[in-house]
Design a protein around this motif. Structure first.
Motif, PDB file in Angstrom:
ATOM      1  N   LEU A  49       0.835  -1.196   0.000  1.00 25.69           N
ATOM      2  CA  LEU A  49       0.000   0.000   0.000  1.00 25.69           C
ATOM      3  C   LEU A  49       0.871   1.249   0.000  1.00 25.69           C
ATOM      4  O   LEU A  49       1.558   1.527   0.972  1.00 25.69           O
ATOM      5  N   GLU A  50       0.819   2.000  -1.080  1.00 23.17           N
ATOM      6  CA  GLU A  50       1.577   3.249  -1.166  1.00 23.17           C
ATOM      7  C   GLU A  50       0.645   4.411  -0.885  1.00 23.17           C
ATOM      8  O   GLU A  50      -0.344   4.594  -1.598  1.00 23.17           O
ATOM      9  N   PRO A  51       0.951   5.209   0.116  1.00 24.13           N
ATOM     10  CA  PRO A  51       0.060   6.328   0.424  1.00 24.13           C
ATOM     11  C   PRO A  51      -0.057   7.306  -0.745  1.00 24.13           C
ATOM     12  O   PRO A  51       0.898   7.523  -1.487  1.00 24.13           O
ATOM     13  N   ASN A  52      -1.230   7.896  -0.895  1.00 27.05           N
ATOM     14  CA  ASN A  52      -1.401   9.013  -1.827  1.00 27.05           C
ATOM     15  C   ASN A  52      -0.600  10.200  -1.323  1.00 27.05           C
ATOM     16  O   ASN A  52      -0.379  10.333  -0.125  1.00 27.05           O
ATOM     17  N   PRO A  53      -0.205  11.084  -2.225  1.00 27.91           N
ATOM     18  CA  PRO A  53       0.437  12.330  -1.773  1.00 27.91           C
ATOM     19  C   PRO A  53      -0.527  13.115  -0.882  1.00 27.91           C
ATOM     20  O   PRO A  53      -1.749  13.016  -1.045  1.00 27.91           O
ATOM     21  N   ILE A  54       0.041  13.887   0.023  1.00 27.49           N
ATOM     22  CA  ILE A  54      -0.796  14.635   0.962  1.00 27.49           C
ATOM     23  C   ILE A  54      -1.729  15.605   0.229  1.00 27.49           C
ATOM     24  O   ILE A  54      -2.831  15.905   0.708  1.00 27.49           O
ATOM     25  N   GLU A  55      -1.328  16.059  -0.951  1.00 25.70           N
ATOM     26  CA  GLU A  55      -2.183  16.973  -1.727  1.00 25.70           C
ATOM     27  C   GLU A  55      -3.507  16.303  -2.102  1.00 25.70           C
ATOM     28  O   GLU A  55      -4.553  16.948  -2.099  1.00 25.70           O
ATOM     29  N   LEU A 117      -8.758   4.024   2.047  1.00 21.02           N
ATOM     30  CA  LEU A 117     -10.085   4.568   2.328  1.00 21.02           C
ATOM     31  C   LEU A 117     -10.932   4.373   1.073  1.00 21.02           C
ATOM     32  O   LEU A 117     -10.590   4.886   0.014  1.00 21.02           O
ATOM     33  N   ARG A 118     -11.999   3.605   1.211  1.00 16.34           N
ATOM     34  CA  ARG A 118     -12.865   3.290   0.069  1.00 16.34           C
ATOM     35  C   ARG A 118     -14.206   3.985   0.301  1.00 16.34           C
ATOM     36  O   ARG A 118     -14.986   3.591   1.161  1.00 16.34           O
ATOM     37  N   CYS A 119     -14.446   5.025  -0.472  1.00 17.37           N
ATOM     38  CA  CYS A 119     -15.702   5.764  -0.340  1.00 17.37           C
ATOM     39  C   CYS A 119     -16.819   4.990  -1.030  1.00 17.37           C
ATOM     40  O   CYS A 119     -16.602   4.320  -2.037  1.00 17.37           O
ATOM     41  N   VAL A 120     -18.017   5.107  -0.493  1.00 14.32           N
ATOM     42  CA  VAL A 120     -19.190   4.450  -1.069  1.00 14.32           C
ATOM     43  C   VAL A 120     -19.470   4.968  -2.483  1.00 14.32           C
ATOM     44  O   VAL A 120     -20.158   4.326  -3.265  1.00 14.32           O
ATOM     45  N   GLU A 121     -18.901   6.144  -2.825  1.00 14.57           N
ATOM     46  CA  GLU A 121     -19.052   6.698  -4.175  1.00 14.57           C
ATOM     47  C   GLU A 121     -18.134   6.015  -5.191  1.00 14.57           C
ATOM     48  O   GLU A 121     -18.038   6.468  -6.333  1.00 14.57           O
ATOM     49  N   ALA A 122     -17.443   4.946  -4.782  1.00 15.59           N
ATOM     50  CA  ALA A 122     -16.602   4.138  -5.674  1.00 15.59           C
ATOM     51  C   ALA A 122     -15.305   4.834  -6.095  1.00 15.59           C
ATOM     52  O   ALA A 122     -14.907   4.773  -7.257  1.00 15.59           O
ATOM     53  N   TRP A 123     -14.668   5.492  -5.150  1.00 13.66           N
ATOM     54  CA  TRP A 123     -13.293   5.939  -5.347  1.00 13.66           C
ATOM     55  C   TRP A 123     -12.499   5.555  -4.100  1.00 13.66           C
ATOM     56  O   TRP A 123     -13.091   5.256  -3.041  1.00 13.66           O
ATOM     57  N   SER A 124     -11.187   5.557  -4.217  1.00 12.87           N
ATOM     58  CA  SER A 124     -10.373   5.218  -3.048  1.00 12.87           C
ATOM     59  C   SER A 124      -9.045   5.946  -3.084  1.00 12.87           C
ATOM     60  O   SER A 124      -8.598   6.421  -4.138  1.00 12.87           O
ATOM     61  N   MET A 125      -8.462   6.069  -1.906  1.00 12.70           N
ATOM     62  CA  MET A 125      -7.084   6.562  -1.799  1.00 12.70           C
ATOM     63  C   MET A 125      -6.473   5.931  -0.560  1.00 12.70           C
ATOM     64  O   MET A 125      -7.182   5.375   0.288  1.00 12.70           O
ATOM     65  N   ARG A 265     -12.436   3.922  -8.526  1.00 10.80           N
ATOM     66  CA  ARG A 265     -11.514   4.852  -9.174  1.00 10.80           C
ATOM     67  C   ARG A 265     -10.411   5.195  -8.176  1.00 10.80           C
ATOM     68  O   ARG A 265     -10.697   5.567  -7.035  1.00 10.80           O
ATOM     69  N   VAL A 266      -9.175   5.067  -8.602  1.00 14.07           N
ATOM     70  CA  VAL A 266      -8.054   5.375  -7.724  1.00 14.07           C
ATOM     71  C   VAL A 266      -7.731   6.858  -7.858  1.00 14.07           C
ATOM     72  O   VAL A 266      -7.383   7.323  -8.942  1.00 14.07           O
ATOM     73  N   ILE A 267      -7.893   7.587  -6.774  1.00 10.11           N
ATOM     74  CA  ILE A 267      -7.648   9.031  -6.818  1.00 10.11           C
ATOM     75  C   ILE A 267      -6.161   9.308  -7.036  1.00 10.11           C
ATOM     76  O   ILE A 267      -5.299   8.701  -6.390  1.00 10.11           O
ATOM     77  N   GLY A 268      -5.889  10.199  -7.964  1.00 14.00           N
ATOM     78  CA  GLY A 268      -4.514  10.631  -8.176  1.00 14.00           C
ATOM     79  C   GLY A 268      -3.673   9.700  -9.030  1.00 14.00           C
ATOM     80  O   GLY A 268      -2.460   9.858  -9.097  1.00 14.00           O
ATOM     81  N   ALA A 269      -4.316   8.739  -9.688  1.00 12.91           N
ATOM     82  CA  ALA A 269      -3.539   7.768 -10.464  1.00 12.91           C
ATOM     83  C   ALA A 269      -3.316   8.255 -11.891  1.00 12.91           C
ATOM     84  O   ALA A 269      -3.917   7.763 -12.839  1.00 12.91           O
ATOM     85  N   GLY A 270      -2.460   9.239 -12.030  1.00 15.09           N
ATOM     86  CA  GLY A 270      -2.058   9.676 -13.359  1.00 15.09           C
ATOM     87  C   GLY A 270      -3.124  10.492 -14.067  1.00 15.09           C
ATOM     88  O   GLY A 270      -4.224  10.708 -13.571  1.00 15.09           O
ATOM     89  N   SER A 274      -7.127   5.584 -12.926  1.00 12.74           N
ATOM     90  CA  SER A 274      -7.176   4.153 -13.165  1.00 12.74           C
ATOM     91  C   SER A 274      -8.204   3.563 -12.231  1.00 12.74           C
ATOM     92  O   SER A 274      -8.646   4.217 -11.290  1.00 12.74           O
ATOM     93  N   ARG A 275      -8.614   2.345 -12.515  1.00  9.66           N
ATOM     94  CA  ARG A 275      -9.569   1.670 -11.641  1.00  9.66           C
ATOM     95  C   ARG A 275      -8.932   0.414 -11.092  1.00  9.66           C
ATOM     96  O   ARG A 275      -8.042  -0.160 -11.705  1.00  9.66           O
ATOM     97  N   ARG A 276      -9.369   0.020  -9.921  1.00  9.94           N
ATOM     98  CA  ARG A 276      -8.939  -1.247  -9.365  1.00  9.94           C
ATOM     99  C   ARG A 276     -10.183  -2.008  -8.930  1.00  9.94           C
ATOM    100  O   ARG A 276     -11.238  -1.416  -8.723  1.00  9.94           O
ATOM    101  N   GLU A 277     -10.021  -3.319  -8.815  1.00  9.08           N
ATOM    102  CA  GLU A 277     -11.137  -4.122  -8.338  1.00  9.08           C
ATOM    103  C   GLU A 277     -11.297  -3.914  -6.849  1.00  9.08           C
ATOM    104  O   GLU A 277     -10.319  -3.941  -6.104  1.00  9.08           O
TER     105      GLU A 277
END
Ligand SMILES: Nc1nc2c(c(=O)[nH]1)N[C@H]1C(S)=C(S)[C@@H](COP(=O)(O)O)O[C@H]1N2
Ligand SMILES: [Mo]
Length: 301
Positions: A49-55, A117-125, A265-270, A274-277
């Motif tokens: 697990l690589e943390p997202n940038p603080i931004e 953190l997986r939001c019910v809106e289908a994104w994560s970070m 949807r992976v927040i901040g992925a380029g 990108s999406r992950r399962e």
């Protein structure tokens, strides 16, 4: 800015996000060599697990008391006064009271937990939290035997929280856990992230993190914790019980009525994202599936 409890993790204060990663790698190495007690959570985060940038973590938020837009909390939450901060602990506990947060933290074992953190809106970070187990606080308060649930409440200050003018939710924001969920060692109360004080938009000065549940269970800026026997009122179930159940465990097989929960949807992925399962229990099934043994997770969603 400098809060009394900052000394609790002083070695983090001088660490910026870049250095932080290498320090984490060093710690992982030290743990591997059996060097012991440096920061090792009882339950490791899923591998890699690589943390997202603080931004990302501080500019893409849900905190409806400050507005429903993703950047509203970053813009508006600075107005929240987080010092002094009192947490009422009441209900079925031996030592109910109004506790100063600095006293709670002075007696807490602050650890680092890197959770998705997986939001019910289908994104994560992925967020590197600092905090302590909810169990350790509840044990100190003395949960009375047989008590079944824990209820939480967010502060509600109309003069500091512009979103309270709109009846989007039944304020104050409220959440709850079953007692075994509350006592689970993965469940923490966060006081910081990236080794810094918790930013207001992330729920300063104290917020719940339950990594196997949808993000909305992670109630922010907590002012009250009540031990009780009735299933707690929860603001999202009250707003729409068909869409947001009490349990809200991350489950790729139980879709939201209006969208699939199979991927995120992976927040901040380029540039193009990108999406992950999505993983059962957000990747924490080994640790928590037993809590729900025999339960129909489509019914108790
Ligand atoms: N009081 C309060 N807590 C809240 C919310 C909120 O609107 N108000 N939003 C929830 C939702 S939907 C999510 S996904 C997470 C987001 O946490 P983050 O902004 O730190 O990523 O906070 C949760 N806690
Ligand atoms: Mo969310």
């Amino acid at each position: 800015m400098s809060r009394i409890w900052k000394s609790k993790f002083k070695d983090h204060d001088v660490t910026d996000e870049g250095l932080y990663l290498s320090r984490r790698q060093i710690m992982a190495g030290a743990a591997g060599l059996g060097l012991g007690s440096i920061a090792g959570p009882a339950f490791a985060a899923p591998e890699g697990l690589e943390p997202n940038p603080i931004e990302d973590i501080t500019n893409y938020n849900n905190y409806y008391e400050f507005g429903t837009g993703k950047t509203d909390p970053a813009e508006n939450a600075g107005a929240l006064t987080t010092q002094p901060w009192t947490v009422k602990i009441d209900g079925k506990v031996d030592k109910p009271g109004d506790y100063q947060l600095e006293d709670i933290i002075a007696n807490a074992q602050i650890e680092e937990r890197i959770y998705r953190l997986r939001c019910v809106e289908a994104w994560s970070m992925v967020i590197p939290w600092n905090g302590f187990t909810l169990a350790s606080l509840l044990e100190r308060a003395g949960v009375q035997s047989g008590a079944k649930y824990v209820a939480f409440e967010t502060v509600a200050r109309p003069e500091e929280m512009p979103g309270l003018r709109y009846p989007v939710l039944n304020w104050p924001y409220r959440e709850g856990l079953r007692m075994d969920e509350a006592m689970h060692p993965l469940t923490i109360l966060a006081t910081g992230l990236y080794g810094k004080d918790l930013p207001n938009q992330n729920g300063a000065p104290l917020r719940l993190v339950v990594p196997w549940k949808y993000g909305f269970k992670g109630i922010k800026s907590i002012v009250r914790i009540t031990v009780q026997d009735e299933e707690p009122f929860t603001s999202w179930s009250d707003a729409n019980g068909r869409e947001y159940g009490f349990y809200s465990n991350v489950n790729p097989e139980v879709n939201h009525p209006r969208w699939s929960q199979a991927t995120e949807r992976v927040i901040g992925a380029g540039l193009f994202g990108s999406r992950r399962e999505t993983e059962m229990f957000n990747g924490y099934a080994d640790e928590v599936a037993s809590l729900y043994a025999g339960m129909d997770l489509k019914k108790f969603y």
